[in-house]
Each structure stands twice: as structure tokens, then as C-alpha cells.
Design a protein around this motif. Structure first.
Motif, PDB file in Angstrom:
ATOM      1  N   SER A 204     -23.997 -47.135 -21.912  1.00 52.64           N
ATOM      2  CA  SER A 204     -25.135 -46.367 -22.423  1.00 52.64           C
ATOM      3  C   SER A 204     -25.994 -45.812 -21.301  1.00 52.64           C
ATOM      4  O   SER A 204     -26.567 -44.723 -21.429  1.00 52.64           O
ATOM      5  N   MET A 205     -26.104 -46.536 -20.215  1.00 46.76           N
ATOM      6  CA  MET A 205     -26.878 -46.043 -19.073  1.00 46.76           C
ATOM      7  C   MET A 205     -26.183 -44.839 -18.432  1.00 46.76           C
ATOM      8  O   MET A 205     -26.829 -43.850 -18.080  1.00 46.76           O
ATOM      9  N   GLU A 209     -25.156 -39.982 -24.090  1.00 51.18           N
ATOM     10  CA  GLU A 209     -24.750 -39.077 -25.168  1.00 51.18           C
ATOM     11  C   GLU A 209     -23.552 -39.622 -25.951  1.00 51.18           C
ATOM     12  O   GLU A 209     -23.273 -39.171 -27.067  1.00 51.18           O
ATOM     13  N   SER A 210     -22.851 -40.606 -25.399  1.00 50.88           N
ATOM     14  CA  SER A 210     -21.678 -41.156 -26.078  1.00 50.88           C
ATOM     15  C   SER A 210     -21.956 -42.482 -26.774  1.00 50.88           C
ATOM     16  O   SER A 210     -21.017 -43.105 -27.292  1.00 50.88           O
ATOM     17  N   LEU A 215     -20.359 -47.062 -30.170  1.00 49.61           N
ATOM     18  CA  LEU A 215     -20.675 -48.046 -31.204  1.00 49.61           C
ATOM     19  C   LEU A 215     -19.545 -48.134 -32.226  1.00 49.61           C
ATOM     20  O   LEU A 215     -19.080 -49.222 -32.579  1.00 49.61           O
ATOM     21  N   PHE A 216     -19.092 -46.989 -32.711  1.00 50.83           N
ATOM     22  CA  PHE A 216     -17.992 -47.012 -33.687  1.00 50.83           C
ATOM     23  C   PHE A 216     -16.711 -47.554 -33.072  1.00 50.83           C
ATOM     24  O   PHE A 216     -15.923 -48.238 -33.747  1.00 50.83           O
ATOM     25  N   GLY A 242     -28.826 -50.923 -23.529  1.00 51.65           N
ATOM     26  CA  GLY A 242     -28.603 -49.932 -22.472  1.00 51.65           C
ATOM     27  C   GLY A 242     -29.249 -48.596 -22.793  1.00 51.65           C
ATOM     28  O   GLY A 242     -29.832 -47.940 -21.918  1.00 51.65           O
ATOM     29  N   ALA A 243     -29.165 -48.174 -24.062  1.00 51.51           N
ATOM     30  CA  ALA A 243     -29.813 -46.922 -24.465  1.00 51.51           C
ATOM     31  C   ALA A 243     -31.324 -47.023 -24.297  1.00 51.51           C
ATOM     32  O   ALA A 243     -31.987 -46.057 -23.881  1.00 51.51           O
ATOM     33  N   GLU A 244     -31.862 -48.183 -24.611  1.00 53.92           N
ATOM     34  CA  GLU A 244     -33.308 -48.405 -24.444  1.00 53.92           C
ATOM     35  C   GLU A 244     -33.691 -48.366 -22.964  1.00 53.92           C
ATOM     36  O   GLU A 244     -34.705 -47.749 -22.583  1.00 53.92           O
TER      37      GLU A 244
END
Length: 305
Positions: A204-205, A209-210, A215-216, A242-244
Motif C-alpha cells: 500500500s505504501m 492505487e492498487s 485486498l480482493f 499501509g494506506a493510512e
């Protein structure tokens, strides 16, 4: 014991009720916890449920005992609304407390208001008390506080003032995805794998965008490649955290950081930050809540005397 109780600390959130009987110097003499959160209560239930939990502490009282409360109990749907204080501001002071209506003359209840931010719009309830507790122990802290939870907060603090904060639904998303989504079978259980967690954080870092795609991907990796549930669960958490962290990198990459919260959660966030060479101060959430309520109680009782 009752004659040694000086006040009651109360953390009443949407899903939980926690009260502590407090003695001299902020010593915990007794405590009670339940799942009777305010989210499932009607307006007329707050007083009887509160009294049912603290009744043993009130027996034999000749003078009113004060309780100081934080959390969603002060929301519009709570016992009584304690309106938000707009930032930038210091954590709420005793003169900003709101007294709840109660018929029992042996006790009085004061609620700590939450904080609001006009632009971008944001609110918090409960975290302001943890921040107050942290600042009581580290008054010179200048940096960013991370408060992980159902709704994680990142709070910029300088000279004892909350300057800015932002909220992420990371914990709630993890709960929904792990219990109600197509991923629930892949991540069942309570196992954990640190390497899978860090791999999720890094994905995520590196490519935020992916994240939704990754997740899926947990599901087919579980079905076709036998991805173990403990790895899948840790990977899911890593992707969300990671997105956070990617969204808050401008905060933690250049400031002192403290992480306040449940030990398991703070450990996950700390491991993720350590991977990116960010050294954080760790503080227990319950202890900071008690510290914040203690500072409020001492100030209020000194003023009353």
C-alpha cells in the motif's frame, strides 16, 4: 474501601462501559467493565445503568462523589450533549465540562467535550482525553500523535495545543472486511504473521492505487495457492494500515511521533513505522485515558474547594 474513593473515572463509548474507582494520587481502587455501550441505550437508560455499575462504591456516602466521563456518552445520542470545542485548542479544561442530569444525590457526573475541526471537517470524542493524559506526562511534546482504533486519529500537537487532526476508518474497515465481506473465510481466526503484515504495508505504501485490487487478491490467493488464514489476516491489516501511513507520511516522516492505544494495535503500527525508520513513543490507551481524567478531576476538585 468506599471512604478512600475520591472520584470516579468513566470511559463510556459506543460499544463499551468502563469505570474506575479512584483514590489519592490517581490510584485505581476498583474497576468495572461491561458491553453496555451508549450506542444501544435510550435516553432514560443512562442513569440506571451507570448507577447499577457504581452502586457498591456509593454505599455509606455522606458527601456527593464526582464522576468524570469521556467518550460518546457526551454525543447528541448520549446522556447529555457536551458540544465540541473547535480546534486549534488545548485539551478540554474543567470549566468546559458539562454536567449530566442525575437524580441520586450521592453522585454528580461531569462529561468532557470532544474536539471539532471546521476545515477539513472532522470530530473526535474520547481521544482528546487520551491526548490530555499524554501531555500531562510529556508536556513538552511537539509532534504528531497516532491514536489507532476503530477510527484512527492523527493529531498534530504543538505547545500543548491540538493544531490539526485527521481520521481514518481503518479499524472499522478491517472489521467489516474480515467479518462481512468475501474475505471473511480467508482471514478467519486470530492468527498472525508479521512478514505478511509488513508485505501488506509495503504494497500500500509503494502502490496505493492498487490497494483495492490487492485486498480482493487475498481471496483467490487463499483459494488457489493455499494462503494460510494467519497470513491472509495479517496481510489484510497491513494493506489497510499501509494506506493510512501513506496518507500521513508527510506527518510522521519529519516529526516526533507517539502512538496511543491498545497494546496490540500500537504494536502493529509501531512495527510498520519501524520498517520505515520512524521511532515512536508508545503509550497505553487506558493509562492515558485515566491520566487525562485525573488531570481534569484534580483541577475541578481544586477549583470547587
Amino acid at each position: 474501601m468506599n471512604n478512600k474513593i475520591e472520584w470516579i473515572a468513566l470511559d463510556w463509548g459506543t460499544t463499551h462501559f468502563r469505570a474506575w474507582a479512584m483514590g489519592a494520587g490517581g490510584k485505581v481502587l476498583d474497576q468495572v467493565k461491561s458491553d453496555q455501550g451508549m450506542g444501544s441505550l435510550t435516553q432514560d437508560q443512562f442513569e440506571p445503568i451507570f448507577l447499577s455499575h457504581v452502586q457498591p462504591w456509593l454505599e455509606g456516602r455522606t458527601h456527593p462523589l464526582s464522576a468524570f466521563a469521556c467518550g460518546m456518552v457526551g454525543s447528541k445520542q448520549g446522556w447529555i450533549e457536551a458540544e465540541y470545542i473547535a480546534t486549534p485548542c488545548a485539551p478540554p479544561r474543567n470549566e468546559q465540562l458539562v454536567q449530566a442530569p442525575i437524580s441520586d444525590p450521592r453522585i454528580q457526573v461531569f462529561i468532557v467535550p470532544g474536539l471539532s475541526q471546521f476545515k477539513p471537517a472532522d470530530v473526535m470524542r474520547g481521544e482528546e482525553t487520551q491526548i490530555a493524559g499524554f501531555l500531562a506526562s510529556m508536556p513538552n511534546f511537539d509532534g504528531v500523535a497516532c491514536l489507532p482504533g476503530t477510527h484512527s486519529k492523527w493529531v498534530t500537537i504543538s505547545k500543548g495545543v491540538v493544531k490539526h487532526f485527521t481520521t481514518f476508518m481503518t479499524g472499522e474497515m478491517f472489521g467489516l472486511l474480515s467479518k462481512k465481506s468475501v474475505l471473511r473465510h480467508s482471514v478467519a481466526g486470530r492468527g498472525w504473521d508479521n512478514a505478511a503484515f509488513i508485505a501488506g504495508v509495503k504494497l500500500s505504501m509503494d502502490t496505493p492505487e492498487s490497494t483495492a485490487q490487492e485486498l480482493f487478491a487475498i481471496r483467490p490467493q487463499s483459494m488457489l495457492h493455499g494462503l494460510p488464514a494467519n497470513e491472509a489476516r495479517a496481510r489484510l491489516s497491513g494493506l489497510l494500515i499501509g494506506a493510512e501511513l501513506r496518507a500521513t507520511e508527510h506527518l510522521w516522516s519529519s516529526r516526533d511521533v507517539c502512538i496511543i492505544g491498545d497494546p496490540k494495535l500500537t504494536e502493529h503500527y509501531n512495527k510498520a513505522l519501524e520498517f520505515y525508520n520512524c521511532k515512536a513513543t508508545i503509550a497505553d490507551g487506558d493509562m492515558m485515558t485515566l491520566g487525562g481524567l485525573h488531570a481534569t478531576a484534580v483541577s475541578a476538585m481544586e477549583q470547587a474547594s
